[in-house]
Design a protein around this motif. Structure first.
Motif, PDB file in Angstrom:
ATOM      1  N   LEU A  19     133.440 -18.597  37.078  1.00 34.63           N
ATOM      2  CA  LEU A  19     134.011 -17.948  38.261  1.00 34.63           C
ATOM      3  C   LEU A  19     133.101 -16.861  38.836  1.00 34.63           C
ATOM      4  O   LEU A  19     133.382 -16.314  39.895  1.00 34.63           O
ATOM      5  N   ASP A  22     131.991 -17.389  42.446  1.00 34.05           N
ATOM      6  CA  ASP A  22     133.057 -17.058  43.401  1.00 34.05           C
ATOM      7  C   ASP A  22     133.189 -15.548  43.549  1.00 34.05           C
ATOM      8  O   ASP A  22     133.360 -15.040  44.654  1.00 34.05           O
ATOM      9  N   TYR A  23     133.116 -14.855  42.422  1.00 35.96           N
ATOM     10  CA  TYR A  23     133.242 -13.406  42.435  1.00 35.96           C
ATOM     11  C   TYR A  23     132.099 -12.771  43.241  1.00 35.96           C
ATOM     12  O   TYR A  23     132.330 -11.906  44.079  1.00 35.96           O
ATOM     13  N   ALA A  25     130.256 -14.121  45.585  1.00 39.84           N
ATOM     14  CA  ALA A  25     130.432 -14.433  47.004  1.00 39.84           C
ATOM     15  C   ALA A  25     131.535 -13.560  47.600  1.00 39.84           C
ATOM     16  O   ALA A  25     131.407 -13.080  48.734  1.00 39.84           O
ATOM     17  N   HIS A  26     132.580 -13.329  46.833  1.00 41.12           N
ATOM     18  CA  HIS A  26     133.680 -12.478  47.284  1.00 41.12           C
ATOM     19  C   HIS A  26     133.171 -11.060  47.570  1.00 41.12           C
ATOM     20  O   HIS A  26     133.473 -10.493  48.620  1.00 41.12           O
ATOM     21  N   ASN A  29     130.954 -11.003  50.659  1.00 45.67           N
ATOM     22  CA  ASN A  29     131.719 -11.156  51.900  1.00 45.67           C
ATOM     23  C   ASN A  29     132.608  -9.965  52.221  1.00 45.67           C
ATOM     24  O   ASN A  29     132.881  -9.703  53.392  1.00 45.67           O
ATOM     25  N   PHE A  38     140.867 -12.371  46.548  1.00 46.64           N
ATOM     26  CA  PHE A  38     140.129 -13.167  45.566  1.00 46.64           C
ATOM     27  C   PHE A  38     141.009 -14.293  45.026  1.00 46.64           C
ATOM     28  O   PHE A  38     140.567 -15.440  44.921  1.00 46.64           O
ATOM     29  N   LEU A  41     141.755 -16.799  48.328  1.00 46.26           N
ATOM     30  CA  LEU A  41     140.635 -17.424  49.032  1.00 46.26           C
ATOM     31  C   LEU A  41     139.502 -17.906  48.142  1.00 46.26           C
ATOM     32  O   LEU A  41     138.702 -18.748  48.573  1.00 46.26           O
ATOM     33  N   ASP A  42     139.411 -17.370  46.942  1.00 43.37           N
ATOM     34  CA  ASP A  42     138.309 -17.750  46.062  1.00 43.37           C
ATOM     35  C   ASP A  42     138.794 -18.536  44.841  1.00 43.37           C
ATOM     36  O   ASP A  42     138.319 -19.632  44.575  1.00 43.37           O
ATOM     37  N   THR A  46     138.927 -22.993  44.032  1.00 43.40           N
ATOM     38  CA  THR A  46     138.120 -23.381  42.877  1.00 43.40           C
ATOM     39  C   THR A  46     138.975 -24.095  41.841  1.00 43.40           C
ATOM     40  O   THR A  46     138.591 -25.145  41.314  1.00 43.40           O
ATOM     41  N   TYR A  57     132.814 -28.463  40.197  1.00 43.71           N
ATOM     42  CA  TYR A  57     133.640 -27.487  39.477  1.00 43.71           C
ATOM     43  C   TYR A  57     133.988 -27.951  38.068  1.00 43.71           C
ATOM     44  O   TYR A  57     134.927 -27.444  37.461  1.00 43.71           O
TER      45      TYR A  57
END
Length: 123
Positions: A19, A22-23, A25-26, A29, A38, A41-42, A46, A57
């Motif tokens: 993860l 994703d973190y 990118a969060h 952004n 999080f 949207l993230d 996933t 994934y």
């Protein structure tokens, strides 16, 4: 957001290293950890992708994440911040019957399942 809910996201990502992308990118952004965003949207896309078997994934332990969220829900007293984030940003956004990933709700632990069925009695 409070340190408690931010720490919750940090523990989630530390427990499930796939993860981290994703973190990161969060953070890129949003400039900071926004726990509700999080989760919605993230994390949700996933987990649904992992549940559906998307090869991108395959390293995401979606069942493990569901178990983690179930334990966190049980450990946070109502109406705690973590509980609120899980209920409003995760449970409320599980895929409906007309969406890809519908069926993931059948794999929820007892605490998440109770929350899901009380919100969505017809599934």
């Amino acid at each position: 957001m409070s340190e408690k809910s931010i720490d919750f996201i940090h523990r989630l990502v530390a427990a499930f290293p796939p993860l981290e992308l994703d973190y990161e990118a969060h953070i890129e952004n949003n400039g900071e950890v926004l726990p509700h965003m999080f989760l919605v949207l993230d994390l949700m896309p996933t987990l649904v992708s992992a549940y559906l078997g998307d090869p991108e994934y395959q390293d995401v332990d979606w069942l493990g994440v569901l178990g983690f969220l179930d334990r966190e829900l049980a450990a946070d007293p109502a109406p705690g911040e973590i509980r609120g984030a899980i209920l409003t940003s995760f449970v409320d956004n599980l895929p409906g019957s007309d969406q890809l990933g519908y069926g993931i709700h059948r794999h929820l632990g007892p605490n998440l399942a109770e929350a899901f069925w009380s919100k969505f009695p017809n599934g």
